[in-house]
Design an enzyme around this catalytic site. Sequence first.
Site, mmCIF file in Angstrom:
data_model
loop_
_atom_site.group_PDB
_atom_site.id
_atom_site.type_symbol
_atom_site.label_atom_id
_atom_site.label_comp_id
_atom_site.label_asym_id
_atom_site.label_seq_id
_atom_site.Cartn_x
_atom_site.Cartn_y
_atom_site.Cartn_z
ATOM 1 N N THR A 130 -7.996 -3.780 -7.750
ATOM 2 C CA THR A 130 -6.805 -3.777 -6.909
ATOM 3 C C THR A 130 -6.100 -2.425 -6.995
ATOM 4 O OG1 THR A 130 -6.495 -6.125 -7.411
ATOM 5 C CG2 THR A 130 -4.662 -4.984 -6.368
ATOM 6 N N THR A 173 -14.273 6.375 1.894
ATOM 7 C CA THR A 173 -14.374 5.989 0.484
ATOM 8 C C THR A 173 -15.263 4.757 0.376
ATOM 9 O OG1 THR A 173 -12.365 4.629 0.623
ATOM 10 C CG2 THR A 173 -12.085 6.931 -0.010
ATOM 11 N N LYS A 175 0.813 -1.208 0.000
ATOM 12 C CA LYS A 175 0.000 0.000 0.000
ATOM 13 C C LYS A 175 0.853 1.266 0.000
ATOM 14 C CE LYS A 175 -4.008 0.148 1.816
ATOM 15 N NZ LYS A 175 -4.744 -0.096 0.558
ATOM 16 N N ASP A 203 -5.596 2.957 -2.999
ATOM 17 C CA ASP A 203 -4.257 3.543 -2.951
ATOM 18 C C ASP A 203 -4.116 4.654 -3.985
ATOM 19 O OD1 ASP A 203 -3.544 1.741 -0.961
ATOM 20 O OD2 ASP A 203 -2.826 0.255 -2.401
ATOM 21 N N ALA A 211 3.995 1.647 -1.298
ATOM 22 C CA ALA A 211 4.564 1.814 -2.629
ATOM 23 C C ALA A 211 3.493 2.211 -3.630
ATOM 24 C CB ALA A 211 5.251 0.522 -3.062
#
Length: 301
Positions: free
Chosen positions: A238, A210, A40, A242, A42
């Site tokens: 996916t 969110t 998460k 992030d 990165a």
Amino acid sequence: MSNMTVVGSLSTDFVVTADKRPTVGETIFGELFTTTFGGKGANQAVAAARLGGQVSMIGTVGSDLFGKEIVLNLENNSIDTTFVERVTQKPSGSAHITVVDGDNSIIYIPGANDEITKEQINLAQSQLESSDVVIIQNETPLDIIEQVIQTCFEKGIKTIYNPAPAKKVDQALIDQVTYFTPNESEFTLLFPTLTLSEGMAKYPNKLIVTMGSKGVYFNDGEKEVHVDSYKVTPIDTTGAGDTFNGAFGVALTAGLDMIESIRFGNLAAALSIQKFGAQSGMPTLVEMKESGLYEKEWNIK
């Protein structure tokens, strides 16, 4: 240009796509296997860097091949890796992801991410102090999270704390962060005695929830605000959260207000889920501006 620091996890994602998930004891045929870069921390660093942020990463990888490739990937995305440490006692972190019908389930193994130390954070003090915003998540040890947030609070540095995956968080820690960004399920785990409305009212202009295709909610101190999502057909969700957090940070440091920063983050997330993989789907600023949904008044450079 936004000067941002991300403190968090770095890993390799091992991704399987299939038309269903196996039951206990069942073996099924999958459709595709691939490895991608993840973690998460990165992910959020890459999301911000691709959107024009000047990003520095603080984290830990193993001395294995995966660790070397993780660091090289950050550098290829123009991220400063001065404060990414290599350790020998544990392998690099990994996430094992199953994607079915565009939705994912994940098993995360921290590995070297658990080896980040308070001394490492102290050595990066000057980097933290030079940041317009610091982003942190829950894939690093809680004592490190507390140290980073407390340091930033004392120095007046804005923070975005994305509490994912959800873990028990002390009230005082939430009070010290600037923005707290759980998703809907994380909110429920973190605040089991509060309704969504009660939680947002308790933390106005701080708690930003969110909710995927349902958009983003917060309380502006007077009323609840709903910022709608951009409607797209997902290929792989996916890394959507992030992407949102990294983009939200870029927009805030570019001078956009809360609502416009959330809208910018929502568009970045919407574009990201139309491609496969966490980081590989994250848009560049050029790709954002090429979208018919991009708002010229955002004026992010």
